[in-house]
Design a protein around this motif. Structure first.
Motif, PDB file in Angstrom:
ATOM      1  N   MET A   1     -28.432 -33.185  35.744  1.00 20.20           N
ATOM      2  CA  MET A   1     -29.388 -32.352  36.521  1.00 20.20           C
ATOM      3  C   MET A   1     -28.548 -31.563  37.543  1.00 20.20           C
ATOM      4  SD  MET A   1     -31.046 -34.477  39.662  1.00 20.20           S
ATOM      5  CE  MET A   1     -31.704 -34.086  41.057  1.00 20.20           C
ATOM      6  N   GLN A   2     -27.726 -31.171  37.178  1.00 21.09           N
ATOM      7  CA  GLN A   2     -26.846 -30.211  37.908  1.00 21.09           C
ATOM      8  C   GLN A   2     -26.845 -28.554  37.255  1.00 21.09           C
ATOM      9  OE1 GLN A   2     -22.989 -32.167  39.219  1.00 21.09           O
ATOM     10  NE2 GLN A   2     -23.584 -32.863  37.821  1.00 21.09           N
ATOM     11  N   ARG A   3     -27.291 -28.529  35.871  1.00 24.35           N
ATOM     12  CA  ARG A   3     -27.490 -27.490  34.672  1.00 24.35           C
ATOM     13  C   ARG A   3     -28.544 -28.220  33.909  1.00 24.35           C
ATOM     14  NH1 ARG A   3     -22.738 -29.605  35.297  1.00 24.35           N
ATOM     15  NH2 ARG A   3     -20.944 -28.792  36.153  1.00 24.35           N
ATOM     16  N   MET A   4     -29.494 -27.783  34.472  1.00 22.37           N
ATOM     17  CA  MET A   4     -31.212 -28.436  33.379  1.00 22.37           C
ATOM     18  C   MET A   4     -31.659 -27.305  32.570  1.00 22.37           C
ATOM     19  SD  MET A   4     -33.499 -30.465  36.296  1.00 22.37           S
ATOM     20  CE  MET A   4     -33.767 -29.872  37.560  1.00 22.37           C
ATOM     21  N   PRO A   5     -32.055 -27.939  31.669  1.00 25.22           N
ATOM     22  CA  PRO A   5     -32.207 -26.035  30.285  1.00 25.22           C
ATOM     23  C   PRO A   5     -33.291 -25.647  30.998  1.00 25.22           C
ATOM     24  CG  PRO A   5     -32.297 -28.294  29.960  1.00 25.22           C
ATOM     25  CD  PRO A   5     -31.871 -28.942  30.985  1.00 25.22           C
ATOM     26  N   TYR A   6     -33.779 -25.876  31.948  1.00 23.19           N
ATOM     27  CA  TYR A   6     -35.889 -25.236  31.876  1.00 23.19           C
ATOM     28  C   TYR A   6     -36.008 -24.295  32.525  1.00 23.19           C
ATOM     29  CZ  TYR A   6     -35.666 -29.972  30.746  1.00 23.19           C
ATOM     30  OH  TYR A   6     -35.915 -31.648  30.706  1.00 23.19           O
ATOM     31  N   PRO A   7     -36.619 -22.966  32.264  1.00 23.86           N
ATOM     32  CA  PRO A   7     -36.276 -22.007  32.290  1.00 23.86           C
ATOM     33  C   PRO A   7     -37.043 -22.351  34.229  1.00 23.86           C
ATOM     34  CG  PRO A   7     -38.266 -21.943  30.293  1.00 23.86           C
ATOM     35  CD  PRO A   7     -37.745 -22.924  31.129  1.00 23.86           C
ATOM     36  N   ASP A   8     -37.331 -21.073  34.813  1.00 26.89           N
ATOM     37  CA  ASP A   8     -37.965 -20.604  36.151  1.00 26.89           C
ATOM     38  C   ASP A   8     -38.585 -20.962  35.996  1.00 26.89           C
ATOM     39  OD1 ASP A   8     -34.470 -20.097  36.671  1.00 26.89           O
ATOM     40  OD2 ASP A   8     -35.131 -17.877  37.179  1.00 26.89           O
ATOM     41  N   ALA A   9     -39.279 -21.585  37.400  1.00 25.51           N
ATOM     42  CA  ALA A   9     -40.965 -21.620  37.888  1.00 25.51           C
ATOM     43  C   ALA A   9     -41.864 -22.262  36.756  1.00 25.51           C
ATOM     44  CB  ALA A   9     -41.022 -20.463  37.834  1.00 25.51           C
ATOM     45  N   SER A  10     -40.800 -23.435  35.614  1.00 24.63           N
ATOM     46  CA  SER A  10     -41.481 -23.935  34.946  1.00 24.63           C
ATOM     47  C   SER A  10     -42.820 -25.243  35.637  1.00 24.63           C
ATOM     48  CB  SER A  10     -40.236 -24.917  34.277  1.00 24.63           C
ATOM     49  OG  SER A  10     -39.694 -23.443  33.934  1.00 24.63           O
ATOM     50  N   PHE A  11     -41.990 -25.999  36.713  1.00 27.12           N
ATOM     51  CA  PHE A  11     -43.081 -27.355  36.994  1.00 27.12           C
ATOM     52  C   PHE A  11     -43.845 -27.100  38.631  1.00 27.12           C
ATOM     53  CE2 PHE A  11     -39.430 -28.368  34.035  1.00 27.12           C
ATOM     54  CZ  PHE A  11     -39.921 -29.119  33.763  1.00 27.12           C
ATOM     55  N   ASP A  12     -44.683 -27.822  39.065  1.00 26.36           N
ATOM     56  CA  ASP A  12     -45.104 -27.824  39.947  1.00 26.36           C
ATOM     57  C   ASP A  12     -44.518 -29.018  40.678  1.00 26.36           C
ATOM     58  OD1 ASP A  12     -47.438 -25.746  38.907  1.00 26.36           O
ATOM     59  OD2 ASP A  12     -48.515 -27.199  37.734  1.00 26.36           O
ATOM     60  N   LEU A  13     -44.202 -29.963  39.944  1.00 26.04           N
ATOM     61  CA  LEU A  13     -44.259 -31.693  40.539  1.00 26.04           C
ATOM     62  C   LEU A  13     -42.604 -31.468  40.184  1.00 26.04           C
ATOM     63  CD1 LEU A  13     -43.661 -33.854  42.328  1.00 26.04           C
ATOM     64  CD2 LEU A  13     -45.314 -35.151  41.050  1.00 26.04           C
ATOM     65  N   VAL A  14     -41.544 -31.912  41.059  1.00 29.10           N
ATOM     66  CA  VAL A  14     -39.731 -32.574  40.623  1.00 29.10           C
ATOM     67  C   VAL A  14     -40.294 -33.473  40.849  1.00 29.10           C
ATOM     68  CG1 VAL A  14     -37.101 -32.521  39.793  1.00 29.10           C
ATOM     69  CG2 VAL A  14     -38.864 -29.908  39.856  1.00 29.10           C
ATOM     70  N   VAL A  15     -39.578 -34.463  39.889  1.00 28.85           N
ATOM     71  CA  VAL A  15     -39.558 -36.013  41.007  1.00 28.85           C
ATOM     72  C   VAL A  15     -37.909 -36.855  40.321  1.00 28.85           C
ATOM     73  CG1 VAL A  15     -40.967 -36.919  39.349  1.00 28.85           C
ATOM     74  CG2 VAL A  15     -41.279 -38.181  41.375  1.00 28.85           C
ATOM     75  N   HIS A  16     -37.692 -37.634  41.384  1.00 30.20           N
ATOM     76  CA  HIS A  16     -36.626 -37.897  41.049  1.00 30.20           C
ATOM     77  C   HIS A  16     -36.859 -39.178  41.946  1.00 30.20           C
ATOM     78  CE1 HIS A  16     -33.704 -35.810  42.862  1.00 30.20           C
ATOM     79  NE2 HIS A  16     -33.723 -35.199  42.315  1.00 30.20           N
ATOM     80  N   SER A  17     -35.925 -40.784  41.749  1.00 28.39           N
ATOM     81  CA  SER A  17     -36.179 -41.920  42.661  1.00 28.39           C
ATOM     82  C   SER A  17     -34.363 -42.381  42.636  1.00 28.39           C
ATOM     83  CB  SER A  17     -36.708 -42.736  42.082  1.00 28.39           C
ATOM     84  OG  SER A  17     -36.987 -43.898  43.056  1.00 28.39           O
ATOM     85  N   ASP A  18     -33.554 -42.727  43.844  1.00 29.22           N
ATOM     86  CA  ASP A  18     -32.343 -43.320  43.695  1.00 29.22           C
ATOM     87  C   ASP A  18     -31.327 -42.623  42.299  1.00 29.22           C
ATOM     88  OD1 ASP A  18     -33.558 -44.107  46.053  1.00 29.22           O
ATOM     89  OD2 ASP A  18     -33.261 -46.604  44.578  1.00 29.22           O
ATOM     90  N   THR A  19     -30.952 -41.317  42.451  1.00 32.26           N
ATOM     91  CA  THR A  19     -30.760 -40.285  41.036  1.00 32.26           C
ATOM     92  C   THR A  19     -30.157 -40.030  42.398  1.00 32.26           C
ATOM     93  OG1 THR A  19     -32.665 -40.947  39.459  1.00 32.26           O
ATOM     94  CG2 THR A  19     -30.475 -38.695  39.848  1.00 32.26           C
ATOM     95  N   LEU A  20     -29.828 -39.577  43.052  1.00 29.91           N
ATOM     96  CA  LEU A  20     -28.734 -37.849  43.857  1.00 29.91           C
ATOM     97  C   LEU A  20     -27.822 -38.437  44.261  1.00 29.91           C
ATOM     98  CD1 LEU A  20     -29.534 -34.833  44.185  1.00 29.91           C
ATOM     99  CD2 LEU A  20     -29.488 -35.625  46.530  1.00 29.91           C
TER     100      LEU A  20
END
Length: 242
Positions: free
Chosen positions: A110-129
């Motif tokens: 999660m600290q170094r994600m391989p996705y391009p900038d501005a790729s998603f409308d929604l980023v969601v995670h639960s009890d991960t941080l």
């Protein structure tokens, strides 16, 4: 109490905290009671717990949608969704969306994600941080991959009557289940009422707090634009789809 995911009104209540974790975190009886509700109160209709329901409400509110989350996922099926690790009971609902991607640790950091900038409308995670060594960096990555008008929505275990503290220098504490010794479950941060500060430090301009059965259910959301601009973008997206 009505479930925002399926509309169900019947819940089963389970106790989930164990004495060792309660001692490590110095959790009071009242705190233990609402954390047990947060994690262990399950909607009999869809299987979502309290934190998942709060998370569903936070997502729907960003798009000004009033209804059940299971209907939201159909109406907004074209949203590009990044689910970081499985978001508890919401995973089944999110997985039904056409453009949902699941990123799981350790394949995706999660600290170094391989996705391009501005790729998603929604980023969601639960009890991960709370398990991330550098949570501000992880939140910055979430911001980087969001499109204009997109939203980050997530939950963390929050003890509302205290301030956030790092567990650096303390004995290792684990979530998951009693006796679990996997470093995947090590807790790096114990979150309190100031949990919103990390979102601002990560570059977001505003933060929203969504509740359900407070203080058991708390979800956090942050958009790549301000509240007014986010609302305009959301209305434009709905108008185009309709």
């Amino acid at each position: 109490m009505s479930c925002a995911v399926c509309g169900g009104k019947s819940f089963t209540h389970n106790k989930v905290l164990w004495d060792g974790l309660v001692a490590e975190w110095d959790i009071s009886d009242s705190e233990r009671e609402y954390i047990d509700r947060q994690q262990g109160s399950i909607c009999n209709g869809c299987g979502c717990n309290i934190r998942s329901i709060a998370l569903a409400k936070a997502i729907m509110n960003h798009w000004s949608y009033h209804g059940r989350f299971q209907d939201f996922t159909r109406k907004f099926d074209n949203l590009a969704v990044l689910e970081i690790n499985e978001a508890s009971g919401l995973t089944k609902q999110l997985a039904s969306m056409s453009n949902r991607r699941l990123a799981e640790y350790p394949e995706i950091d999660m600290q170094r994600m391989p996705y391009p900038d501005a790729s998603f409308d929604l980023v969601v995670h639960s009890d991960t941080l709370e398990h991330i060594q550098n949570p501000v960096r992880a939140l910055s990555e979430c911001k980087r991959v969001l499109r204009p008008g997109g939203v980050l929505a997530y939950t963390i275990p929050v003890i509302v009557g205290r301030m956030t503290r790092s567990r650096e220098g303390l004995a290792k504490s684990y979530h998951g289940f009693p006796g679990n010794g996997s470093d995947d479950y090590v807790v790096h941060t114990e979150y309190g009422a100031d949990m919103w500060q990390q979102v601002i430090a990560a570059g977001f301009k505003s933060v929203k707090i969504e509740t359900f059965d407070y203080p058991a259910g708390i979800a956090i959301s942050a958009s790549t634009t301000g509240p007014i601009a986010a609302g305009l973008v959301s209305r434009l997206v709905r108008a185009i789809r309709n």
